[in-house]
Design an enzyme around this catalytic site. Structure first.
Site, PDB file in Angstrom:
ATOM      1  N   GLN A 104       0.774  -1.346  -0.151  1.00  0.00           N
ATOM      2  CA  GLN A 104      -0.083  -0.045   0.022  1.00  0.00           C
ATOM      3  C   GLN A 104       0.844   1.233   0.145  1.00  0.00           C
ATOM      4  O   GLN A 104       1.654   1.498   0.888  1.00  0.00           O
ATOM      5  CB  GLN A 104      -0.926   0.102   1.403  1.00  0.00           C
ATOM      6  CG  GLN A 104      -1.905   1.095   1.114  1.00  0.00           C
ATOM      7  CD  GLN A 104      -2.686   1.673   2.370  1.00  0.00           C
ATOM      8  OE1 GLN A 104      -2.207   1.893   3.423  1.00  0.00           O
ATOM      9  NE2 GLN A 104      -4.108   1.583   2.129  1.00  0.00           N
ATOM     10  N   ALA A 173      -7.576   6.966   0.837  1.00  0.00           N
ATOM     11  CA  ALA A 173      -8.626   7.265   1.832  1.00  0.00           C
ATOM     12  C   ALA A 173      -8.295   8.163   2.882  1.00  0.00           C
ATOM     13  O   ALA A 173      -7.238   8.835   2.726  1.00  0.00           O
ATOM     14  CB  ALA A 173      -9.174   5.877   2.424  1.00  0.00           C
ATOM     15  N   TYR A 176      -5.680  11.565   3.704  1.00  0.00           N
ATOM     16  CA  TYR A 176      -4.313  11.744   3.033  1.00  0.00           C
ATOM     17  C   TYR A 176      -4.208  12.385   1.890  1.00  0.00           C
ATOM     18  O   TYR A 176      -5.288  12.925   1.434  1.00  0.00           O
ATOM     19  CB  TYR A 176      -3.494  10.461   3.326  1.00  0.00           C
ATOM     20  CG  TYR A 176      -3.656   9.829   4.832  1.00  0.00           C
ATOM     21  CD1 TYR A 176      -3.137  10.506   5.814  1.00  0.00           C
ATOM     22  CD2 TYR A 176      -4.307   8.643   5.074  1.00  0.00           C
ATOM     23  CE1 TYR A 176      -2.993  10.054   6.815  1.00  0.00           C
ATOM     24  CE2 TYR A 176      -4.460   8.135   6.198  1.00  0.00           C
ATOM     25  CZ  TYR A 176      -3.700   8.898   7.280  1.00  0.00           C
ATOM     26  OH  TYR A 176      -3.862   8.391   8.724  1.00  0.00           O
TER      27      TYR A 176
HETATM   28  C1  LIG Z   1      -2.976  -0.032  14.042  1.00  0.00           C
HETATM   29  C2  LIG Z   1      -3.731   0.408  12.736  1.00  0.00           C
HETATM   30  C3  LIG Z   1      -3.157   0.817  11.792  1.00  0.00           C
HETATM   31  C4  LIG Z   1      -3.730   1.083  10.488  1.00  0.00           C
HETATM   32  N1  LIG Z   1      -2.979   1.515   9.445  1.00  0.00           N
HETATM   33  C5  LIG Z   1      -3.464   1.829   8.116  1.00  0.00           C
HETATM   34  C6  LIG Z   1      -2.750   2.126   7.081  1.00  0.00           C
HETATM   35  O1  LIG Z   1      -1.620   2.302   7.078  1.00  0.00           O
HETATM   36  N2  LIG Z   1      -3.451   2.317   5.772  1.00  0.00           N
HETATM   37  C7  LIG Z   1      -4.689   2.202   5.823  1.00  0.00           C
HETATM   38  O2  LIG Z   1      -5.523   2.491   4.585  1.00  0.00           O
HETATM   39  N3  LIG Z   1      -5.631   1.968   6.908  1.00  0.00           N
HETATM   40  C8  LIG Z   1      -5.093   1.683   7.911  1.00  0.00           C
HETATM   41  N4  LIG Z   1      -5.995   1.372   9.070  1.00  0.00           N
HETATM   42  C9  LIG Z   1      -7.143   0.990   9.009  1.00  0.00           C
HETATM   43  C10 LIG Z   1      -7.535  -0.447   8.581  1.00  0.00           C
HETATM   44  O3  LIG Z   1      -6.847  -0.848   7.370  1.00  0.00           O
HETATM   45  C11 LIG Z   1      -8.782  -0.869   8.685  1.00  0.00           C
HETATM   46  O4  LIG Z   1      -9.604  -0.272   7.815  1.00  0.00           O
HETATM   47  C12 LIG Z   1      -9.719  -0.716  10.008  1.00  0.00           C
HETATM   48  O5  LIG Z   1      -8.777  -1.128  10.916  1.00  0.00           O
HETATM   49  C13 LIG Z   1     -10.784  -1.385  10.028  1.00  0.00           C
HETATM   50  O6  LIG Z   1     -10.681  -2.680  10.004  1.00  0.00           O
HETATM   51  P1  LIG Z   1     -10.917  -3.730  11.284  1.00  0.00           P
HETATM   52  O7  LIG Z   1     -12.008  -3.082  11.867  1.00  0.00           O
HETATM   53  O8  LIG Z   1     -10.985  -5.061  10.795  1.00  0.00           O
HETATM   54  O9  LIG Z   1      -9.789  -3.411  12.217  1.00  0.00           O
HETATM   55  C14 LIG Z   1      -5.248   0.848  10.325  1.00  0.00           C
HETATM   56  C15 LIG Z   1      -5.931   0.486  11.334  1.00  0.00           C
HETATM   57  C16 LIG Z   1      -5.211   0.027  12.583  1.00  0.00           C
HETATM   58  C17 LIG Z   1      -5.676  -0.750  13.723  1.00  0.00           C
END
Ligand SMILES: Cc1cc2nc3c(=O)[nH]c(=O)nc-3n(C[C@H](O)[C@H](O)[C@H](O)COP(=O)(O)O)c2cc1C
Length: 367
Positions: A104, A173, A176
């Site tokens: 990504q 998304a 950013y």
């Molecule tokens: C620790 C952490 C770091 C994340 N970093 C990113 C990222 O680098 N890029 C991104 O698009 N989303 C990021 N997210 C969002 C996740 O990709 C995801 O959309 C979000 O956690 C919801 O999914 P979940 O409910 O299964 O955790 C992050 C989420 C968490 C918890």
């Protein structure tokens, strides 16, 4: 009785990639790459998910340059020779375990905090210098900066392919850099990069179009989008399906292969009058493969995790219903997979009682 999970374990063809199942590891920033170089611990973390049977692993957000893309220490880039070498080893480890993985590409844009970065005097980049609507912090990006940013994304994607990754996702998304162009509240430009959807999607489309030329027709390119914004969870960048179509059509035309729609709760409808979620609408409007995400297998959503809420394991029945009726093709799983590399196997084997609760402590460890 929980519903059978068989549908999650049906294969899916994403361009040239034959994914063994419908489960995608969501991109998650881990900040375990000192000097912005991913090391053996990062490689082992991804390899564990490959061994655990994840269908498609998406990396944490990776910076396409060394100056403006991140202000966050220990976030990896894909721009220096050292970081590239690190990623080559990550890709090889995942491949050796039979996994499929994409990078990504993430430019923090207005969410980069210069004061915390190694270059405090360099202003952050965004469409109109806005992090929050109405409060300009920096000058809008110049033509030269826009051109540089596009080429950096293209170079990052080409490097990912050369280093052995199977696809690339552009992070468009969560407010950013790319999203700062999409949203009319943070893109106030009156030149070719602003205005209606055609102008506001131009930055992303240029990235996609030029990357496509570099990586060839069959290398899958994904984009992640969100209606919600970091400072406004209720925001709807596209308030109607018609507007959503005008957002997506140029991206498809530019050559995107799949659309990853970020939601905090996958089951929430995108627009009134239909129970389709955002990925459901993206699939209906474009016919392209789509990925949904948001609180899969957990009782609470991810932003609440940061304020200390503990999520309990939750039923997958609703997810399976939506996927069986064809709403979207793939489901990304974030925290459940961050915490437990064996989550996929446990689900497959129906070992639901072995699934764990999620607390923010998990974010502090890389396993
Ligand atoms: C620790 C952490 C770091 C994340 N970093 C990113 C990222 O680098 N890029 C991104 O698009 N989303 C990021 N997210 C969002 C996740 O990709 C995801 O959309 C979000 O956690 C919801 O999914 P979940 O409910 O299964 O955790 C992050 C989420 C968490 C918890």
């Amino acid at each position: 009785m929980p519903k059978p999970v068989d549908y999650l374990f049906t294969p899916f063809r994403l361009g040239r990639l034959q994914l063994p199942n419908r489960i995608v590891m969501a991109p998650m920033t881990r900040s375990f790459s000192p000097g912005h170089v991913p090391g053996a611990n990062v490689g082992a973390y991804y390899r564990r998910r490959a061994e655990g049977g994840v269908g498609l692993i998406l990396s944490e957000g990776v910076s396409p340059n060394t100056v403006t893309a991140t202000g966050t220490p220990d976030v990896p880039n894909i721009a220096t020779p050292e970081a590239k070498e690190g990623w080559r080893k990550v890709a090889a480890g995942v491949k050796a375990a039979g996994g499929i993985m994409g990078i990504q590409l993430w430019h923090e844009g207005p969410y980069r905090n210069p004061a915390k970065s190694e270059f405090p005097d360099v202003p952050s980049w965004s469409a109109s210098g806005l992090k929050v609507p109405g409060k300009p912090l920096w000058a809008p990006m110049t033509e030269k900066e826009i051109e540089a940013a596009i080429e950096e994304f293209v170079a990052g994607a080409a490097a990912a392919k050369d280093l052995g990754f199977d696809c690339v996702e552009f992070h468009g998304a969560h407010s950013y850099l790319i999203d700062s162009f999409f949203w009319d509240q943070t893109n106030l430009r009156t030149d070719q990069w602003g205005g209606g959807w055609e102008g506001r999607t131009r930055f992303a489309c240029e990235i996609i179009r030029r990357t496509r030329k570099k990586v060839g027709a069959d290398f899958p390119l994904l984009i992640r989008l969100s209606q919600w914004k970091q400072q406004d969870f209720a925001a709807k960048a596209a308030p109607t399906p018609e507007e959503f179509e005008r957002w997506l059509a140029p991206l498809v035309e530019a050559g995107i292969d799949a659309i990853h729609c970020s939601q905090r709760r996958f089951w929430e409808p995108a627009f009134e009058g239909s129970d389709l979620n955002v990925a459901g609408w993206a699939k209906k409007l474009t016919g392209k493969p789509t990925i949904s995400v948001g609180s899969v297998g957990l009782s609470g959503e991810f932003t609440a995790t940061y304020s200390g809420e503990i999520s309990q394991p939750a039923s997958l029945d609703r997810l399976i219903d939506m996927m069986e009726r064809g709403d979207f093709d793939l489901i990304a799983v974030g925290r459940a997979l961050l915490q437990d590399p064996e989550w996929v196997q446990k689900v497959r084997e129906g070992r639901m009682s072995a699934l764990k609760e999620f607390s923010r402590d998990a974010i502090a460890t890389l396993y």
